[in-house]
Design an enzyme around this catalytic site. Structure first.
Site, PDB file in Angstrom:
ATOM      1  N   ALA A 105       0.743  -1.351  -0.011  1.00 35.40           N
ATOM      2  CA  ALA A 105       0.142   0.129  -0.049  1.00 35.40           C
ATOM      3  C   ALA A 105       0.862   1.198   0.011  1.00 35.40           C
ATOM      4  O   ALA A 105       1.771   1.359   0.922  1.00 35.40           O
ATOM      5  CB  ALA A 105      -0.814  -0.073   1.502  1.00 35.40           C
ATOM      6  N   CYS A 106       0.667   1.874  -1.024  1.00 34.86           N
ATOM      7  CA  CYS A 106       1.403   3.437  -1.138  1.00 34.86           C
ATOM      8  C   CYS A 106       0.341   4.273  -1.253  1.00 34.86           C
ATOM      9  O   CYS A 106      -0.873   4.378  -1.316  1.00 34.86           O
ATOM     10  CB  CYS A 106       2.478   3.373  -2.067  1.00 34.86           C
ATOM     11  SG  CYS A 106       1.843   3.555  -3.886  1.00 34.86           S
ATOM     12  N   ASP A 107       1.079   5.609  -1.505  1.00 35.57           N
ATOM     13  CA  ASP A 107       0.132   6.848  -1.357  1.00 35.57           C
ATOM     14  C   ASP A 107      -0.809   6.759  -2.498  1.00 35.57           C
ATOM     15  O   ASP A 107      -2.279   7.078  -2.452  1.00 35.57           O
ATOM     16  CB  ASP A 107       1.114   7.875  -1.725  1.00 35.57           C
ATOM     17  CG  ASP A 107       0.223   9.514  -1.259  1.00 35.57           C
ATOM     18  OD1 ASP A 107      -0.370   9.277  -0.601  1.00 35.57           O
ATOM     19  OD2 ASP A 107       0.701  10.489  -1.857  1.00 35.57           O
ATOM     20  N   GLY A 131      -0.840   3.941  -5.010  1.00 35.36           N
ATOM     21  CA  GLY A 131      -1.150   2.542  -5.527  1.00 35.36           C
ATOM     22  C   GLY A 131      -0.401   2.302  -6.707  1.00 35.36           C
ATOM     23  O   GLY A 131      -0.918   1.082  -7.504  1.00 35.36           O
ATOM     24  N   ILE A 184      -3.418   3.547  -0.604  1.00 33.32           N
ATOM     25  CA  ILE A 184      -3.734   3.031   0.855  1.00 33.32           C
ATOM     26  C   ILE A 184      -5.045   3.366   1.182  1.00 33.32           C
ATOM     27  O   ILE A 184      -5.596   3.121   2.262  1.00 33.32           O
ATOM     28  CB  ILE A 184      -2.655   3.731   1.799  1.00 33.32           C
ATOM     29  CG1 ILE A 184      -2.431   3.303   3.291  1.00 33.32           C
ATOM     30  CG2 ILE A 184      -2.798   5.349   1.693  1.00 33.32           C
ATOM     31  CD1 ILE A 184      -1.337   3.825   3.978  1.00 33.32           C
TER      32      ILE A 184
END
Length: 610
Positions: free
Chosen positions: A402-404, A406, A435
């Site tokens: 999960a990143c800022d 995606g 996320i």
């Protein structure tokens, strides 16, 4: 789960600071998350503009008719629908899109900022309405109420947008446009990079580019045909200069990994890969600022711009989004080159003046740092915690990065771990997402960046969570694979008593013939920096084996320099460590195995111990 408790164990003051930072990132992420899922539409608009508009690569008046409707209607409505959908699902997206029509019709400029307001506002309003009347609607009237409430809510918000929000956004946009134009004419635009470059490395790059620069850039490009604002954040020059400096003047693993990172960054457009190199030495913030300021100053001086935002920010996408102009192409090359050179020169001076590291110390420091962080996060570093770590993985059946936004680095990280999991023979789904879309699902292992750990805790409080410094090169990936493999081996291991195990032993040649197991008092697993976690886990598993078999030998996990050279010591090691053992010690007994966790030699070895 030990990882889940790390946030609650922090000091109150530190936790408060993280919370504020998380809220700032959440706001920035909300802006970028309305744009990033629709980035393909932005690229399509940019390509249509670059190819078919008058003065494009292949001018076509009929196909060029798509340009204005796309920028005025399609793109804002997509943003609005995405924003509403983030709040209240598809229903919220529909209301948000209806509401945005008011600000679109009530303005003559592309209403991207208006869409970012009205989309989430529409989703929020319909969600609050649904929550308020959900238990008051009579059976059989649900569809009627839902459809009419969405239509009426959308209509009212569209009217509000037309008379209220639209004019305010138009005035604000005009003010920002005047300010940006003044900055450009005053040759002060390069100063923006003093703030943009550090913010990028704090993982606010998507929020800055998609949330602020892209809307302003598209407004400018719609009238001028191109905008320099599309180049302020995606310019690969500053990051390339950092990586080039590490490739020539770096130490240890940072020097070795820099060339491959240059390819991923410059051609692949994944800027996040150079962020850890800067964070490793904070003085390098000066280098990326120098590169960013130099690049933007060059672009401004040579009147360089792009037709749309390049995503990802690779040199290939920069040229694809550039207008068909030889002078613009040349200016683009010169700007990126000078940005790279400026960043490289500053970084080279900083790295050459740094005498704190030898060629090999960085790799050792990274290994020690990962183990220290693992201990902080509750991972398997102490032998007492190893069994608990295995237990915490017992229900994991899928992994999500999960990143800022995606995209980008999380997709690369998921690909790296997916390959490691596959090679280890583990059947496990490894995917990536933004996320904001993370859900608290059973059996979930969430991997996120340190900066987003607090938000991951909020979105998935019951998941197993691991935070990493860098999605593209984290030593924790190997530890995850080890833990999953150990979990599977422990669950498959029969709990037969030692007497039954003796009957299943067949081939004594599995053990070296010179081993005197009856004289062994201590079993030691030898580790080095890259296998500390594995050796620690193996120590815990061997303790369980000996306890079940009622054996008295002590099990330890030691470094190769910590051994006592006597015959009562049985050292279990990999073949790599065994080479050093034989040159340093003459009396210790050595058992070489390729699998420290569950070697087929262990049953015979345990039976032979006193």
């Amino acid at each position: 789960m030990s990882e889940n408790n790390t946030a609650t164990q922090s000091a109150p003051v530190a936790k408060k600071k993280v919370g504020v930072k998380a809220r700032v990132q959440k706001f920035g992420s909300a802006l970028s998350n309305m744009v990033m899922p629709n980035i393909g539409a932005f690229i399509a608009w940019g390509l249509i503009t670059a190819i078919f508009m008058a003065g494009g690569w292949f001018p076509n008046a009929d196909l060029a008719k798509m340009i204005q409707p796309m920028v005025h209607y399609l793109l804002p409505l997509l943003i609005a629908f995405t924003g509403g959908n983030m709040i209240a699902g598809h229903r919220g997206g529909v209301v948000g899109a209806i509401a945005t029509m008011g600000v679109i019709v009530g303005s003559t400029i592309p209403m991207f900022i208006g869409a970012m307001i009205m989309g989430p506002l529409g989703g929020w309003c319909i969600k609050k309405w649904d929550d308020a009347i959900s238990d008051k609607v009579r059976s059989g009237f649900e569809m009627l109420v839902n459809n009419f409430s969405a239509g009426i809510m959308g209509m009212l918000l569209a009217i509000l947008g037309y008379f209220g929000i639209g004019p305010l956004v138009s005035v604000a946009s005009a003010g920002m446009a005047i300010g940006v134009n003044w900055i450009i004419k005053a040759n002060l635009l390069p100063l923006a990079n003093v703030f943009i470059e550090p913010a990028k490395i704090l993982f606010l790059n998507n929020a800055i580019n998609q949330g602020i620069l892209t809307p302003l850039g598209i407004q400018a490009a719609a009238s001028a045909g191109k905008s320099i604002l599309f180049l302020l954040e995606p310019d690969p020059g500053p990051g390339l200069g950092i990586l080039l400096a590490f490739a020539l003047f770096g130490k240890g693993s940072a020097k070795a990994s820099a060339p491959s990172a240059m390819i991923i960054h410059f051609l692949g457009g994944i800027h996040e890969i150079y962020f850890p190199y800067v964070l490793m030495k904070p003085a390098l913030f000066l280098a990326v600022i120098a590169g960013g300021v130099t690049g933007t100053a060059t672009f401004s001086l040579l009147n360089v711009g792009l037709r749309s935002t390049p995503s990802p920010g690779s040199i290939i996408m920069l040229f694809a989004m550039a207008p068909r102009s030889v002078s613009n192409y040349i200016g683009l090359i010169v700007g990126v080159t000078l940005a790279t050179l400026a960043s490289f020169l500053v970084a080279a001076v900083i790295l050459k003046r740094d005498k704190s590291m030898t060629d090999d110390s960085l790799a050792a420091a990274k290994g020690q740092m990962s183990d220290m962080k693992a201990a902080k996060n509750g991972e398997a570093v102490s032998t007492e915690d190893a069994a608990d770590v295995i237990a915490s993985y017992k229900d994991v059946d899928h992994i999500i990065f999960a990143c800022d936004a995606g995209m980008g680095s999380s997709a690369m990280g998921a690909s790296l771990l997916r390959d490691k999991v596959k090679k280890a023979g583990i059947d496990m789904s490894v995917t990536n997402t933004a996320i904001s879309n993370l859900k608290d699902e059973p059996g979930l292992l969430v991997i996120t960046q340190d900066e987003l750990a607090d938000r991951a805790n909020q979105k998935a409080p019951h998941a197993l969570r691991i935070a990493v410094d860098n999605f593209l090169s984290s030593p924790k990936y190997d530890q995850i694979v080890v833990n999953l493999k150990a979990r599977d081996q422990v669950s498959d291991e029969p709990a037969a008593p030692a007497s039954e195990a003796a009957e299943t032993q067949a081939d004594p040649s599995e053990l070296p013939t010179d081993l005197a197991l009856d004289s062994v008092e201590e079993v030691v697993f030898v580790h080095h920096d890259s296998h500390l976690g594995t050796a620690t886990m193996a120590t815990s598993l061997m303790k369980d084996r000996l306890k079940k078999a009622n054996k008295q030998a002590v099990v330890k996990n030691l470094g190769i320099d910590e051994l006592q050279d006597n015959n009562s010591l049985l050292v279990v090691s990999t073949s790599e460590a065994a080479k050093n053992l034989k040159t340093r010690y003459t009396h210790v007994q050595v058992l070489v195995t390729d699998d420290l966790l569950n070697s087929p030699k262990y049953d015979k070895m345990v039976l032979g111990l006193k």
